[in-house]
Design an enzyme around this catalytic site. Sequence first.
Site, PDB file in Angstrom:
ATOM      1  N   GLY A 268      82.576  64.782  38.054  1.00  0.00           N
ATOM      2  CA  GLY A 268      82.992  65.914  37.233  1.00  0.00           C
ATOM      3  C   GLY A 268      82.736  65.658  35.753  1.00  0.00           C
ATOM      4  N   VAL A 269      83.033  66.663  34.949  1.00  0.00           N
ATOM      5  CA  VAL A 269      82.828  66.580  33.514  1.00  0.00           C
ATOM      6  C   VAL A 269      83.955  65.767  32.899  1.00  0.00           C
ATOM      7  CG1 VAL A 269      82.597  67.949  31.413  1.00  0.00           C
ATOM      8  CG2 VAL A 269      81.740  68.845  33.565  1.00  0.00           C
ATOM      9  N   GLY A 270      83.649  65.021  31.840  1.00  0.00           N
ATOM     10  CA  GLY A 270      84.705  64.373  31.098  1.00  0.00           C
ATOM     11  C   GLY A 270      84.503  62.880  30.967  1.00  0.00           C
ATOM     12  N   SER A 271      85.342  62.285  30.148  1.00  0.00           N
ATOM     13  CA  SER A 271      85.174  60.884  29.788  1.00  0.00           C
ATOM     14  C   SER A 271      85.438  59.946  30.961  1.00  0.00           C
ATOM     15  CB  SER A 271      86.105  60.540  28.631  1.00  0.00           C
ATOM     16  OG  SER A 271      85.770  61.321  27.506  1.00  0.00           O
ATOM     17  N   VAL A 272      86.452  60.260  31.778  1.00  0.00           N
ATOM     18  CA  VAL A 272      86.775  59.357  32.887  1.00  0.00           C
ATOM     19  C   VAL A 272      85.620  59.330  33.896  1.00  0.00           C
ATOM     20  CG1 VAL A 272      88.284  59.007  34.870  1.00  0.00           C
ATOM     21  CG2 VAL A 272      89.270  59.585  32.650  1.00  0.00           C
ATOM     22  N   GLU A 293      76.769  68.660  39.504  1.00  0.00           N
ATOM     23  CA  GLU A 293      76.558  69.865  38.707  1.00  0.00           C
ATOM     24  C   GLU A 293      76.275  69.535  37.253  1.00  0.00           C
ATOM     25  OE1 GLU A 293      80.125  72.236  39.176  1.00  0.00           O
ATOM     26  OE2 GLU A 293      81.375  70.717  38.238  1.00  0.00           O
ATOM     27  N   ASN A 383      90.972  74.739  31.779  1.00  0.00           N
ATOM     28  CA  ASN A 383      89.614  75.259  31.930  1.00  0.00           C
ATOM     29  C   ASN A 383      89.519  76.149  33.172  1.00  0.00           C
ATOM     30  OD1 ASN A 383      89.075  73.661  29.694  1.00  0.00           O
ATOM     31  ND2 ASN A 383      88.373  71.946  30.919  1.00  0.00           N
ATOM     32  N   GLY A 387      83.556  73.498  39.600  1.00  0.00           N
ATOM     33  CA  GLY A 387      82.871  73.135  40.830  1.00  0.00           C
ATOM     34  C   GLY A 387      83.658  72.165  41.700  1.00  0.00           C
TER      35      GLY A 387
END
Lengths: 508, 508
Positions: A268-272, A293, A383, A387
């Site tokens: 997924g999106v993001g720093s982690v 994605e 948000n 996905g």
Amino acid sequence: MNGAPDITTRIGNKKHLKLVTTPEQAAAMIHPSDTVGMSGFTPTGYPKAVPLALAKRIEKEHFKIQVFTGASVGDELDGALVRAGGISRRYPYQSNNDLRQQINTGNIAYVDMHLSVMPQQLRSGFFGKMAFAIVEAAALTPDGDIIPTTSLGATPTMVSQANKVIVEINVTKPLELAGMHDIYEPLNPPYRRPIPIARAGDRIGLPYIKCGWDKIAAIVPCDIPDTGKALGAIDDDAKAMSKHIIKFLQEEVRKGALPYNLLPLQSGVGSVANAVITGLQHSVFTDLSVYTEVLQDGMLDLIDAGKIDKISTTAISTSPEGTKRFFANLPAYKDKIVLRPQEISNNPEVIRRLGVISINTAIEADIYGNVNSSHVCGTKIMNGIGGAGDFARASYLSIFCTPSIAKKGAISSIVPMCSHIDHTEHDVDVICTEQGLADLRGLSPIERARLIIRSCANPKYREQLTDYLNRSLEATNLAHIPHILKDALSWHQRFIDTGTMEEKSPNI
Amino acid sequence: MNGAPDITTRIGNKKHLKLVTTPEQAAAMIHPSDTVGMSGFTPTGYPKAVPLALAKRIEKEHFKIQVFTGASVGDELDGALVRAGGISRRYPYQSNNDLRQQINTGNIAYVDMHLSVMPQQLRSGFFGKMAFAIVEAAALTPDGDIIPTTSLGATPTMVSQANKVIVEINVTKPLELAGMHDIYEPLNPPYRRPIPIARAGDRIGLPYIKCGWDKIAAIVPCDIPDTGKALGAIDDDAKAMSKHIIKFLQEEVRKGALPYNLLPLQSGVGSVANAVITGLQHSVFTDLSVYTEVLQDGMLDLIDAGKIDKISTTAISTSPEGTKRFFANLPAYKDKIVLRPQEISNNPEVIRRLGVISINTAIEADIYGNVNSSHVCGTKIMNGIGGAGDFARASYLSIFCTPSIAKKGAISSIVPMCSHIDHTEHDVDVICTEQGLADLRGLSPIERARLIIRSCANPKYREQLTDYLNRSLEATNLAHIPHILKDALSWHQRFIDTGTMEEKSPNI
């Protein structure tokens, strides 16, 4: 057109240069209440000049439109239009501060959807007619077909469904992006056939979006680069989660449940999520593939480290530095990357077939394994589901990560009951915090609760969670999912009331 | 073997008649703590003689086993083994009274799973080794392969994964069932290929389960028929829901969102779902197809009425009367029906491709469109999620039905917040009660809430729900999903405390 960048060489048929116009003139074509589809998936590949001009027009003329995108987009689109008061409805995902604020005060109707589903529903006419698609492009072919830029999202469907298309040619996007896209739009049922992808990198479609000159209402030059999102430095928590996950995957390989090169990864999106991917750079794994994605910087690291076979994605969502690096080495990266529409990148058919290992971020998880990835205290949206639902349910292994605490410990990310549920207990195989990893496969709810508290909860909240579990076991006489409904959401209420989820003295 | 039915003609190679034995001798092969897979999906096609004998043995010897099935099975299996104290863990679905009671008192660990996922996870070794598969069969081929009976469920995978197989040949099942099955077991990733089904009735596999004589430990004759489940008479509520849904589907056809013969239908188990299907008999629709997990009596009505092209299912789960009718007209029905493994009948790949219209039953739905289909008051499990999650998320249109009230009005099936969530707001397109139908597509949460209260809630609870919504709107200043966490689950708590969800005087 003073000062406008020259896009002549990017238009494949000079006869149609007459379609080139200003952002203002293109924006003037939109009618109040129109449904408008915009390209873009994460802050990349979205139109900028026309939305900015449209926002200015709306500031004067006061009307609203309904906006579809692939997913989140940049501030030149969502931010500018929202600040102008120009959006009435927004589909299917967003991550903009101003937009979020308007959604959470009832001023904009937001329809938060599984990203794989939206193009199909658009084609089926579930949302009525789309007046315009406004699409960022690298170039137009001699036939008026569209060479997209750094994301595909739902653009192919918007172009096929919209009455007219406004093409924004962005000169900051290298022409060498051409050939990286693989555009395949499935027919709607009952005419749909198998999507013939058997490996993450398989190409099954065209390298451009079919459009044609007749459908193009205007061509607008643009030299505004994508904003991009700077990634936070990889902190100790993210490093710890990355280690736990890599160790877990190694163990699965050892047991024979995964091949030596794993299965295609989604993150997924993001720093982690980025940290987990970055961590793989130094792992034993090789010949990795990615079916995701969003491509973030960590995946460029993996390519550079020679760890990657193929990456399938719908967006190249790199940080500003990552984008420079990506463009500078485009030929090397191009061979490794396939850009697909979100209907394909997120399609449960392909995800189940390939056996994707999905790694997504949770806002909170409860002791029974349900995950909230969208709403703070059950009410205010951050948000959206994006996905994650497409991937988690269809995946081979579904992993969710979250630091065990937030707001300096005032919030426990492991709670008795999630205040909102995006991913049910059935869709969550593994929960990971910096404290450790809980492998929930094959466990009953009570077994899951004990393991999550022991492995994932922050020590600060472990006793309080155990207390809730024990009291629930007693109150329900060991029901399948023990809960005390009066207390189940009390942690969130306590946070709202007192600023912390911590009980001063448990049991009172 | 006194009194045992003669199965000689059902064993394709007389050399292996020596494998024929008694239920007791077969049951004696099982070891304490073994993991045992049993055929069956709904109370049909499950072994009976061996489980009954095993239960008797366990009553004396006091040990436990772990039991996998396709889904729910009959009382001769779940009931008998549970009453003998013989089950420690149970996967992936059940609907037995005694078993439910033991699960809800912490005596049996129950792992409630998406039915499409279980075979894949079994093959991947997520649950360790399977010692035995006990499988009901109509016959054995000359090569020792298995002709199944009236359900397929996870049997092909159990047979392929188990160390040894005990075959229970049931003489109440006509040999003419042979040829109705279509057995295709996908390879695990990364070797999986597209499942080549493009129409509900497409045949893609073998008419028998590959096994071979070497794997067969025993063959047991059995003459106990499936229990079957009598269907309740179709009541006025079910009739009303059926009408609402058919009207809605007609409108979708009129708008061009669905073809004249709809798209393949799935309907969950139970009287309401059966009523909807039965209602289609008198509708304008023709050439219907069905892609489902369970064929109930209503579908035989549809075939008899000449409305059906093809039915794909994993179980023929008719009432005792329906079973008689089915067996009596087997040649006529056979041509219309394909029996598939649950990994295929419930596969998101095929469901998304075909564009299935799924119709499932809810225990409760909340005003924002989340659905609880498994847990009463959030804690006590009824049956499980079953296949509903496989279908709802991947479907083209996802419909959930429930009568608007239960327990003579003491329970509202429309609540402020579900006490347990199996299907999130993203997976629910339509909610239908006898009061009416709410088409939630493209609506924001607040819009959904208003529509569900207006169209679906019982008049008795409408004011109370509106009051909750209005207070939540105010308390959260119109947050994306307005909730008052203190009150969100108070309806369930009130029911537990006072026996009704009704407020005596709202707002206090």
